[in-house]
Design an enzyme around this catalytic site. Structure first.
Site, PDB file in Angstrom:
ATOM      1  N   CYS A 181       5.624   0.464  -3.775  1.00  0.00           N
ATOM      2  CA  CYS A 181       5.506   1.527  -2.774  1.00  0.00           C
ATOM      3  C   CYS A 181       4.349   1.219  -1.812  1.00  0.00           C
ATOM      4  O   CYS A 181       3.191   1.111  -2.252  1.00  0.00           O
ATOM      5  CB  CYS A 181       5.290   2.861  -3.470  1.00  0.00           C
ATOM      6  SG  CYS A 181       4.972   4.242  -2.344  1.00  0.00           S
TER       7      CYS A 181
ATOM      8  N   CYS B 189       1.634   3.914  -1.868  1.00  0.00           N
ATOM      9  CA  CYS B 189       0.835   3.819  -3.093  1.00  0.00           C
ATOM     10  C   CYS B 189      -0.189   2.694  -2.991  1.00  0.00           C
ATOM     11  O   CYS B 189      -1.334   2.833  -3.464  1.00  0.00           O
ATOM     12  CB  CYS B 189       1.748   3.597  -4.297  1.00  0.00           C
ATOM     13  SG  CYS B 189       2.970   4.899  -4.571  1.00  0.00           S
TER      14      CYS B 189
END
EC number: 5.3.4.1
Length: 280
Positions: free
Chosen positions: A56, A59
């Site tokens: 991600c 993230c």
């Protein structure tokens, strides 16, 4: 001597770098890793948990801020943790993770979802100023320790297990895709039959059906026979009386016809000579 001195300096710098690498790695251990085995530790104390995935981008951008915030965890008396949803699918189902990254605050078993800015300063203010009190906690029905979320976690783990089996059938065993689907279809069919039989067995044990014995044929008693015979006798007596009345009426009619017959004969005889004189 200069070359030897420069080499000594380079060697010292290299040693410092090699010594500092594990030290920095040790400092990053301030972020605790939560798994399916130790997630119940979140139910006690003050926690900030990040749910992330390595692939991600958001993230990845959050990781430096989260690591810096973890360094303040001891001063703020808060535990900073993270969960890799790719390795812990059960926890992603238990907390209903639908977006990444997702951050939760937990205080003595009460979970609140953090939806503020994702910077180190904002995280620190959220804990130090107790801004989490203004957020409504997650309902106990949807808490990670509830029966509903436990079943959801098991469902997520089952889905990941099925996916791993599918990859094993295709990559390791060399089965075609339709062959893997056929295996899962047959497994689903047999498991459904087995579950149905188990449910019927349990239901029969808990609520056994009452077996009705065949009732004996009720033979009529003597009183019933006598009582039922009385109206039959009455009907027969009435029929006999009607027959007697009919026979009496017929007898009277016959007697009447017999009485009228000689009178008619006498009349005919008396009228016979008079008719003869008239003809002459």
């Amino acid at each position: 001597m200069a070359p030897s001195g420069s080499s000594a300096v380079l060697l010292a710098v290299l040693v410092l770098l090699l010594w500092g690498a594990p030290w920095t790695h040790g400092r990053r251990s301030n972020v605790r890793v939560i798994t399916d085995e130790n997630w119940r530790e979140l139910l006690e104390g003050d926690w900030m948990i990040e749910f992330y995935a390595p692939w991600c981008p958001a993230c990845q951008n959050l990781q430096p801020e989260w690591e810096s915030f973890a360094e303040w965890g001891e001063d703020l008396e808060v535990n900073v943790a993270k969960v890799d949803v790719t390795e812990q699918p059960g926890l992603s189902g238990r907390f209903i993770i639908t977006a990444l990254p997702t951050i939760y605050h937990c205080k003595d078993g009460e979970f609140r979802r953090y939806q503020g800015p994702r910077t180190k300063k904002d995280f620190i203010n959220f804990i130090s100023d107790k801004e989490w009190k203004s957020i409504e906690p997650v309902s106990s029905w949807f808490g990670p320790g509830s029966v509903l979320m436990s079943s959801m976690s098991a469902l997520f783990q089952l889905s990941m297990w099925i996916r791993a089996c599918h990859n094993y059938f295709i990559e390791d065993l060399g089965l075609p895709v339709w062959g893997s689907y056929t295996v899962f279809a047959l497994a689903t069919l047999f498991s459904g039959l087995l579950l149905g039989l188990c449910m019927i067995f349990v239901a029969d044990c808990l609520c056994p059906s009452k077996r009705r014995r065949p009732q004996p044929y009720p033979y009529p008693s003597k009183k019933l026979l006598s009582e039922s015979a009385q109206p039959l006798k009455k009907v027969e007596e009435e029929q006999e009386a009607d027959e007697e009345d009919v026979s009496e009426e017929e007898a009277e009619r016959k007697e009447g016809t017999n009485k009228d017959f000689p009178q008619n004969a006498i009349r005919q005889r008396s009228l016979g000579p008079s008719l003869a004189t008239d003809k002459s």
